[in-house]
Design an enzyme around this catalytic site. Structure first.
Site, short mmCIF file in Angstrom:
data_model
loop_
_atom_site.label_atom_id
_atom_site.label_comp_id
_atom_site.label_asym_id
_atom_site.label_seq_id
_atom_site.Cartn_x
_atom_site.Cartn_y
_atom_site.Cartn_z
N LYS A 80 -2.84 5.40 34.52
CA LYS A 80 -1.77 4.49 34.89
C LYS A 80 -0.45 5.25 34.16
O LYS A 80 0.42 5.01 34.89
CB LYS A 80 -2.29 3.32 34.37
CG LYS A 80 -1.14 2.35 34.88
CD LYS A 80 -0.84 2.11 36.49
CE LYS A 80 -0.04 1.19 36.91
NZ LYS A 80 0.39 1.35 38.29
N ARG A 116 5.25 -17.27 43.62
CA ARG A 116 5.82 -16.60 44.77
C ARG A 116 7.37 -16.69 44.79
O ARG A 116 7.80 -16.11 45.33
CB ARG A 116 5.30 -17.59 46.05
CG ARG A 116 3.88 -17.78 46.22
CD ARG A 116 3.47 -18.63 47.31
NE ARG A 116 3.83 -18.32 48.51
CZ ARG A 116 3.10 -17.61 49.51
NH1 ARG A 116 2.18 -16.86 49.05
NH2 ARG A 116 3.71 -17.12 50.56
N GLU A 162 -4.13 10.18 46.11
CA GLU A 162 -4.64 9.38 44.97
C GLU A 162 -5.87 8.63 44.98
O GLU A 162 -6.44 8.46 43.89
CB GLU A 162 -3.47 9.25 44.17
CG GLU A 162 -2.81 8.07 44.64
CD GLU A 162 -1.67 7.50 43.89
OE1 GLU A 162 -1.67 7.60 42.44
OE2 GLU A 162 -0.55 6.90 44.01
N CYS A 214 8.58 -18.64 50.54
CA CYS A 214 8.31 -19.88 50.30
C CYS A 214 6.80 -20.21 50.01
O CYS A 214 6.02 -19.49 50.54
CB CYS A 214 8.76 -20.63 51.32
SG CYS A 214 10.38 -20.49 51.98
N GLU A 236 5.68 9.03 49.96
CA GLU A 236 4.91 8.13 49.32
C GLU A 236 3.45 7.63 49.92
O GLU A 236 2.43 7.50 49.18
CB GLU A 236 5.83 6.84 49.07
CG GLU A 236 4.72 5.57 48.50
CD GLU A 236 4.27 5.77 47.41
OE1 GLU A 236 4.68 6.85 46.61
OE2 GLU A 236 3.32 4.97 46.68
N HIS A 274 9.86 24.46 61.41
CA HIS A 274 9.84 25.35 60.20
C HIS A 274 8.88 25.54 59.43
O HIS A 274 8.60 26.00 58.44
CB HIS A 274 11.16 24.69 59.30
CG HIS A 274 12.32 24.40 60.12
ND1 HIS A 274 13.18 25.65 60.65
CD2 HIS A 274 12.93 23.28 60.28
CE1 HIS A 274 14.15 24.97 60.79
NE2 HIS A 274 14.20 23.44 60.88
N ASN A 282 7.87 -21.75 56.54
CA ASN A 282 8.16 -20.50 55.77
C ASN A 282 8.19 -19.15 56.80
O ASN A 282 7.61 -19.24 57.69
CB ASN A 282 6.78 -19.97 54.88
CG ASN A 282 6.78 -18.91 53.87
OD1 ASN A 282 7.81 -18.17 54.03
ND2 ASN A 282 5.73 -18.34 53.47
N GLY A 283 9.22 -18.54 56.57
CA GLY A 283 9.72 -17.36 57.44
C GLY A 283 10.98 -17.45 57.83
O GLY A 283 11.83 -18.07 57.22
N LYS A 312 -0.29 8.21 48.37
CA LYS A 312 -1.17 7.11 48.42
C LYS A 312 -2.80 7.72 48.67
O LYS A 312 -3.45 7.37 48.26
CB LYS A 312 -0.74 6.07 49.18
CG LYS A 312 0.41 5.21 48.28
CD LYS A 312 -0.15 4.59 47.12
CE LYS A 312 0.57 4.11 46.06
NZ LYS A 312 1.29 5.20 45.29
N TRP A 345 12.38 -20.44 49.17
CA TRP A 345 12.99 -19.14 48.49
C TRP A 345 14.36 -19.03 49.46
O TRP A 345 13.77 -18.82 50.72
CB TRP A 345 12.12 -17.90 48.71
CG TRP A 345 12.48 -16.72 48.58
CD1 TRP A 345 13.20 -15.97 49.42
CD2 TRP A 345 13.29 -15.93 47.37
NE1 TRP A 345 13.77 -14.58 48.85
CE2 TRP A 345 14.10 -14.72 47.48
CE3 TRP A 345 13.39 -16.42 46.02
CZ2 TRP A 345 14.61 -13.82 46.73
CZ3 TRP A 345 14.08 -15.62 45.08
CH2 TRP A 345 14.26 -14.34 45.41
C1 AGP Z 1 1.80 6.41 41.63
O1 AGP Z 1 0.83 5.71 42.38
C2 AGP Z 1 1.08 7.37 40.67
N1 AGP Z 1 0.19 6.57 39.81
C3 AGP Z 1 1.98 7.99 39.79
O2 AGP Z 1 2.67 8.92 40.75
C4 AGP Z 1 3.21 7.46 38.94
O3 AGP Z 1 3.99 6.70 39.93
C5 AGP Z 1 3.81 8.20 38.10
O4 AGP Z 1 2.87 8.83 37.12
C6 AGP Z 1 5.10 7.68 37.50
O5 AGP Z 1 4.63 6.76 36.41
P1 AGP Z 1 5.95 5.63 35.76
O6 AGP Z 1 6.52 5.06 36.99
O7 AGP Z 1 4.89 4.72 35.02
O8 AGP Z 1 6.67 6.72 35.31
#
Ligand code: AGP
Length: 615
Positions: free
Chosen positions: A610, A27, A495, A2, A488, A511, A98-99, A492, A74
């Site tokens: 990207k 939002r 990268e 919201c 993930e 293991h 909101n919440g 993060k 929402w």
């Molecule tokens: C995610 O933080 C990275 N930039 C990279 O792993 C990305 O997810 C991957 O290259 C896949 O990209 P896409 O989802 O555009 O296919």
């Protein structure tokens, strides 16, 4: 989630509230409303659907007063309708919220026993009843608010006004953001800066459990016991690029904060928010080409193909689909899949996930399946991208442009979509009862609000990041649905901070990874309260006894987990399936702040693009 706007000052409140709600439209919402003082009485105008409907109703309305509150809703409790739209008014009290009030059922029951008459199905309305009951004795809005706050459980930010105190506005923040803007003899209170900046750039962000008391031209900041707190106003000096970044230092941080809205926009096309059930048309009716008339009840397997962060999102599909649909799910890294001469079946539904829709390996995998496999459903963020165009059915992350190379909002939007997909396929294959469906749909609808509350860890990681930059190695661990999030979280950090980090299934400790453990190793343990919690705790204790430093993420105030951890992060209690949507956000913030502290280019990390459009 919201949007809230409140105003006290010399302008026409209608103008300030409408422009503020417009600024908050991004939002995601399904109804809106305002309550504005007019000759000593609060006049309320609400409308279902888009803001234009409220504006239309307000066109010929004039208000003789200088106090008002507004809201875009929402829906989480009570379907989208004018009746359920905020503000809620009871006996001269009006509130916007909101919440989620977690203990609303017991509070509502007590109010009903006391003779309260409810006009809506929302949890929010009960706050107006509680304040109204108290103000009869306190004869003061602030004191009434302070009396009811201890009764409420959950994450809730509210703004409230009372006809009998026409120059007073009280706001309380716990979870969803609330900001106070200090103008010249005027105040604007809102969920987001965009609603405030046209009037002032002097602001105070409320922290959790803080109360803003505005009376005439005076402002007081209080704790929830009513004790006065010191505060510093901040001046927001945005240049044009920062305006594009919404005032954030980096696109990535802006996109982290956009995640609640991204998830809301991702799931909306697939849900019926009036009946709190699935809208199956988006899966049954939207196939093209050879699979135009596909019969999804015949699907016997699911294959998920993607790269990087999109692949980690795809891993969650395996847990959710196999547990709900009871058919096998195979999740594959596209660059492996395309060269391993895979065995393809016509009765296999392939999910191809790609934020950019242009990742070379993922596109090649799609084309391989297309040669001799079954139906392909793509989940992309970029419409008309190559993968989007070549699939047989298209779902969209609807996350808005994602500029930061490190994917955040596309990831959480994809997870939310995969969860909805697993429900839809289960329903189509008669594996989901109406009760299960309604419970799960309500749970996913509530996630944007829960995600907003964990954004508050931004300030924590900004403070501790410098300590983390000295750490030699990071081991992210989790079991079950938390394992992909461990992967993930590690990605993060790799990268963005260029630090070595590994994601591991916590059950794998013995293991091998246990040998890594010493006092230089930081273990980040995902330990939400679910059926794997006890086993996760034993893994954590294995690492602890061998000298590891521990950062753990758990459900609520978990004293045992706190006792084992250098830092403990309390996650809101959410539907067990959906913890990944809240636990990934602190991991994104950790990586972001460590990278910023190291002086790295957060939006354009070294060596990365990207969209990986070449092998
Ligand atoms: C995610 O933080 C990275 N930039 C990279 O792993 C990305 O997810 C991957 O290259 C896949 O990209 P896409 O989802 O555009 O296919």
């Amino acid at each position: 989630m919201c949007g809230i706007v409140g105003y006290l000052g010399p302008r026409q409140p209608k103008d300030v509230l409408v422009s503020g709600l417009r600024a908050l439209e991004y939002r995601g919402y399904d109804s809106s409303g305002v309550a504005i003082l007019d000759q000593g009485k609060l006049k309320r105008v609400r409308a279902q659907g888009k803001l234009i409907h409220l504006v239309e109703k307000l066109k010929n309305e004039n208000f003789d007063g200088h106090l008002g509150i507004g809201h875009t809703r929402w829906a989480t409790h009570g379907k989208p309708s004018e009746r359920n739209a905020h503000p809620h008014c009871v006996g001269g009290i009006s509130i916007v919220h909101n919440g989620i009030i977690e203990n609303y059922a017991e509070l509502k029951l007590n109010l009903l026993k006391g003779g309260a008459v409810f006009e809506s199905e929302t949890d929010s309305e009960l706050v107006a009843h509680l304040i109204h009951n108290e103000v009869k004795s306190t004869q003061d809005l602030l004191q009434a608010v302070l009396k009811i706050l201890p009764l409420l459980k959950g994450a809730f930010s509210i703004v409230t006004v009372w006809e009998e105190q026409p120059e007073t506005l009280v706001a309380f923040k716990n979870g969803p953001p609330l900001i106070v803007g200090f103008g010249t003899d005027e105040f604007v209170v809102a969920s987001d800066l965009q609603a405030i900046l046209p009037y002032t750039n002097k602001i105070v962000y409320l922290d959790d459990f803080q109360v803003a008391y505005i009376h005439q031209s005076q402002f007081q900041l209080l704790d929830q016991k009513g004790h006065t707190l010191e505060f510093q106003t901040a001046s927001i000096d945005w240049n044009s690029e920062q305006a594009q970044k919404g005032g954030f230092d980096h696109y990535m941080l802006k996109e982290i904060f956009e995640q609640p809205r991204a998830v809301a926009n991702a799931i909306l096309p697939h849900l019926d928010t009036e009946k709190f059930c699935l809208n199956l048309n988006s899966l049954k009716q939207s196939w093209t080409g050879a699979f135009k008339d596909i019969d999804l009840t015949q699907v016997e397997r699911v294959l998920v193909v993607a790269c990087g962060t999109s692949y980690y999102a795809g891993m969650l599909a395996k847990y959710w689909i196999e547990s709900k649909v009871r058919i096998p799910v195979e999740v594959d890294i596209a660059s492996e899949f395309r060269y391993r001469n895979p065995v393809l079946f016509l009765k296999t539904l392939t999910l191809v996930i790609s934020q950019s829709g242009e990742t070379a390996d993922t596109l090649a995998a799609l084309r391989l399946v297309k040669e001799s496999g079954g139906p392909i459903l793509s989940i992309c963020n970029v419409p008309n991208s190559s993968i989007d165009r070549e699939a047989h059915c298209r779902w969209y992350m609807n996350a808005g442009v994602e500029i930061g190379v490190a994917s955040t909002k596309a990831f959480t939007a994809t997870m939310a979509l995969l969860y909805v997909f697993s429900l839809a396929l289960a329903k189509i294959k008669m594996k989901l009862s109406s009760e299960q469906e309604q419970e799960a749909v309500k749970a996913i609808l509530g996630m944007p609000s829960h995600m907003e509350t964990v954004l508050a860890f931004d300030s924590f990681f900004a403070e501790v990041a410098h300590i983390l930059t000295a750490v030699r190695g990071f081991l992210y661990m989790g079991r079950g649905i938390h394992y992909p999030i461990a992967l993930e979280g590690a990605l993060k950090l790799k990268e963005l901070a260029y630090r070595h980090a590994e994601g591991y299934a916590a059950g794998e400790m013995k293991h091998g990874p246990l040998a890594l453990i010493d006092s230089d190793m930081l273990v980040i343990m995902l330990a939400a309260s679910d059926e794997l919690y006890e086993k996760t705790i034993s893994n954590l204790e294995e690492a602890k006894t061998r000298g590891a430093k521990i950062v753990s993420l758990g459900t609520g105030e978990n004293e045992h987990l706190k006792s084992l951890s250098e830092h403990y992060l309390a996650l809101p209690k959410v539907y067990q399936d959906l913890y990944p949507l809240v636990e990934v956000i602190p991991l994104q913030l950790l990586a972001y702040h460590v990278a910023v502290t190291l002086g790295n280019d957060v939006d354009q990390p070294r060596n990365l693009a990207k969209s990986v459009t070449v092998e």
